[in-house]
Design a protein around this motif. Structure first.
Motif, mmCIF file in Angstrom:
data_model
loop_
_atom_site.group_PDB
_atom_site.id
_atom_site.type_symbol
_atom_site.label_atom_id
_atom_site.label_comp_id
_atom_site.label_asym_id
_atom_site.label_seq_id
_atom_site.Cartn_x
_atom_site.Cartn_y
_atom_site.Cartn_z
ATOM 1 N N GLU A 1 11.925 6.419 2.373
ATOM 2 C CA GLU A 1 11.116 6.684 3.282
ATOM 3 C C GLU A 1 9.780 5.788 3.340
ATOM 4 O OE1 GLU A 1 9.803 10.996 3.492
ATOM 5 O OE2 GLU A 1 7.644 10.116 4.013
ATOM 6 N N LYS A 2 9.825 5.592 4.805
ATOM 7 C CA LYS A 2 8.415 4.759 5.272
ATOM 8 C C LYS A 2 7.253 5.972 5.793
ATOM 9 C CE LYS A 2 7.047 1.058 8.224
ATOM 10 N NZ LYS A 2 7.335 0.258 9.232
ATOM 11 N N SER A 3 6.566 6.191 4.882
ATOM 12 C CA SER A 3 5.373 7.344 5.050
ATOM 13 C C SER A 3 4.053 6.777 5.942
ATOM 14 C CB SER A 3 5.266 7.897 3.711
ATOM 15 O OG SER A 3 6.167 8.096 3.150
ATOM 16 N N ALA A 4 3.709 7.547 6.548
ATOM 17 C CA ALA A 4 2.498 7.125 7.468
ATOM 18 C C ALA A 4 1.469 7.754 6.626
ATOM 19 C CB ALA A 4 2.446 7.499 8.726
ATOM 20 N N PHE A 5 0.090 7.156 6.466
ATOM 21 C CA PHE A 5 -1.075 7.904 6.025
ATOM 22 C C PHE A 5 -2.181 7.522 6.908
ATOM 23 C CE2 PHE A 5 2.088 7.274 2.514
ATOM 24 C CZ PHE A 5 1.806 8.164 1.645
ATOM 25 N N ALA A 6 -3.059 8.489 6.814
ATOM 26 C CA ALA A 6 -4.308 8.426 7.787
ATOM 27 C C ALA A 6 -5.485 9.084 6.978
ATOM 28 C CB ALA A 6 -4.167 8.917 9.002
ATOM 29 N N LYS A 7 -6.681 8.379 6.978
ATOM 30 C CA LYS A 7 -7.695 9.165 6.805
ATOM 31 C C LYS A 7 -8.214 10.464 7.345
ATOM 32 C CE LYS A 7 -9.911 5.667 3.577
ATOM 33 N NZ LYS A 7 -10.818 4.626 3.801
ATOM 34 N N GLU A 8 -8.701 11.379 6.852
ATOM 35 C CA GLU A 8 -9.028 12.749 7.321
ATOM 36 C C GLU A 8 -10.352 12.778 6.369
ATOM 37 O OE1 GLU A 8 -6.658 16.283 7.071
ATOM 38 O OE2 GLU A 8 -7.332 16.711 9.212
ATOM 39 N N ASN A 9 -11.564 12.800 7.193
ATOM 40 C CA ASN A 9 -12.781 13.223 6.546
ATOM 41 C C ASN A 9 -13.108 12.218 5.548
ATOM 42 O OD1 ASN A 9 -13.023 15.494 8.221
ATOM 43 N ND2 ASN A 9 -12.122 16.613 6.532
#
Ligand SMILES: [Zn+2]
Length: 128
Positions: A110-118
């Protein structure tokens, strides 16, 4: 003994830090590793906590935990990372997660996407 995620560190010095306080996952890769370890430990709470609120599969928590327990986790291979460092707000991690299911080796690629939240790294889902 190495951490579940394959780092040459003990679990206490590696993913356990994020499991105790998710703010300790400083990069998308660290969060990814801690999520793999959480799968290996069938830690549903952490899997939900580390999932971005916009895509969090709260209703599937039970079945995710049940499945995570039903397979034997073999290893995690990080293939590639893009951004996802301390000062980034998004990034991707491409990985292979190997496990035994019903006596056969299987792999999640899998190519996973990550993002910052708070200010905290969160798993968004499959990268486009
Ligand atoms: Zn680890």
């Amino acid at each position: 003994m190495n951490c579940h995620c394959g780092n040459k560190e003990t679990y206490s010095n590696c993913c356990k830090k994020a499991h105790l306080d998710i703010a300790n996952a400083k990069t998308a890769e660290q969060l990814m590793r801690s999520r793999y370890s959480a799968f290996a430990l069938a830690d549903g709470n952490y899997l939900m906590q580390s999932h971005h609120s916009s895509t969090r599969p709260t209703k599937e928590k039970k079945s995710i935990v049940k499945w995570a327990k039903s397979v034997q986790w073999i290893k995690l291979e990080i293939e590639e990372t893009y951004k996802g460092l301390e000062n980034d707000t998004e990034g991707t991690v491409t990985f292979n997660a190997y496990f035994y299911e019903k006596g056969k080796v299987d792999v999640i690629h899998e190519k996973s996407a990550f993002a910052k939240e708070n200010g905290l790294w969160m798993y968004l889902g499959l990268s486009k």
